[in-house]
Design a protein around this motif. Sequence first.
Motif, PDB file in Angstrom:
ATOM      1  N   GLY A  45       0.809  -1.212   0.000  1.00 36.09           N
ATOM      2  CA  GLY A  45       0.000   0.000   0.000  1.00 36.09           C
ATOM      3  C   GLY A  45       0.839   1.257   0.000  1.00 36.09           C
ATOM      4  N   ARG A  46       1.896   1.262   0.803  1.00 37.45           N
ATOM      5  CA  ARG A  46       2.773   2.439   0.845  1.00 37.45           C
ATOM      6  C   ARG A  46       3.427   2.667  -0.513  1.00 37.45           C
ATOM      7  N   ALA A  47       3.843   1.596  -1.161  1.00 36.49           N
ATOM      8  CA  ALA A  47       4.448   1.726  -2.491  1.00 36.49           C
ATOM      9  C   ALA A  47       3.439   2.247  -3.507  1.00 36.49           C
ATOM     10  N   ALA A  48       2.212   1.759  -3.434  1.00 40.12           N
ATOM     11  CA  ALA A  48       1.169   2.229  -4.348  1.00 40.12           C
ATOM     12  C   ALA A  48       0.857   3.702  -4.111  1.00 40.12           C
ATOM     13  N   LEU A  49       0.852   4.121  -2.844  1.00 44.20           N
ATOM     14  CA  LEU A  49       0.591   5.525  -2.514  1.00 44.20           C
ATOM     15  C   LEU A  49       1.695   6.416  -3.068  1.00 44.20           C
ATOM     16  N   VAL A  50       2.944   6.020  -2.874  1.00 44.38           N
ATOM     17  CA  VAL A  50       4.079   6.789  -3.394  1.00 44.38           C
ATOM     18  C   VAL A  50       4.020   6.856  -4.918  1.00 44.38           C
ATOM     19  N   ALA A  51       3.717   5.733  -5.563  1.00 42.53           N
ATOM     20  CA  ALA A  51       3.634   5.705  -7.031  1.00 42.53           C
ATOM     21  C   ALA A  51       2.514   6.603  -7.537  1.00 42.53           C
ATOM     22  N   SER A  52       1.376   6.561  -6.870  1.00 40.65           N
ATOM     23  CA  SER A  52       0.241   7.392  -7.270  1.00 40.65           C
ATOM     24  C   SER A  52       0.581   8.874  -7.151  1.00 40.65           C
ATOM     25  N   GLU A  53       1.199   9.227  -6.048  1.00 37.55           N
ATOM     26  CA  GLU A  53       1.538  10.632  -5.847  1.00 37.55           C
ATOM     27  C   GLU A  53       2.642  11.089  -6.793  1.00 37.55           C
TER      28      GLU A  53
END
Length: 105
Positions: A45-53
Amino acid sequence: MPDQVTAVSNDTTAHWIAAARARESERADRLFDDPYAAVLAGRRGRAALVASEGATGGENEFLPIRTRFFDDVLRTAVDRLEQVVLLGAGLDTRAFRLALPPHLH
């Protein structure tokens, strides 16, 4: 085409949203507290959040507002309800983190 569709997700979105809830829960002026979000989000989830941002150029400030909005809607309506169904809930913790009356299913 079916190969493209099956490669789209694998629940990454649910982890990403959990990571956004976890970040909001860490803020001193948070709109809500989700004590389960960080564990549910995990590294994925943290990786997906960073990628999205990274892709959009910054934090999506709407996500915590949306969560708080639906929390408030449920809290307001709870006395008139017997049951709540969370459609497409993914890793939603609303049923566990809100103080809901015992009559509610």
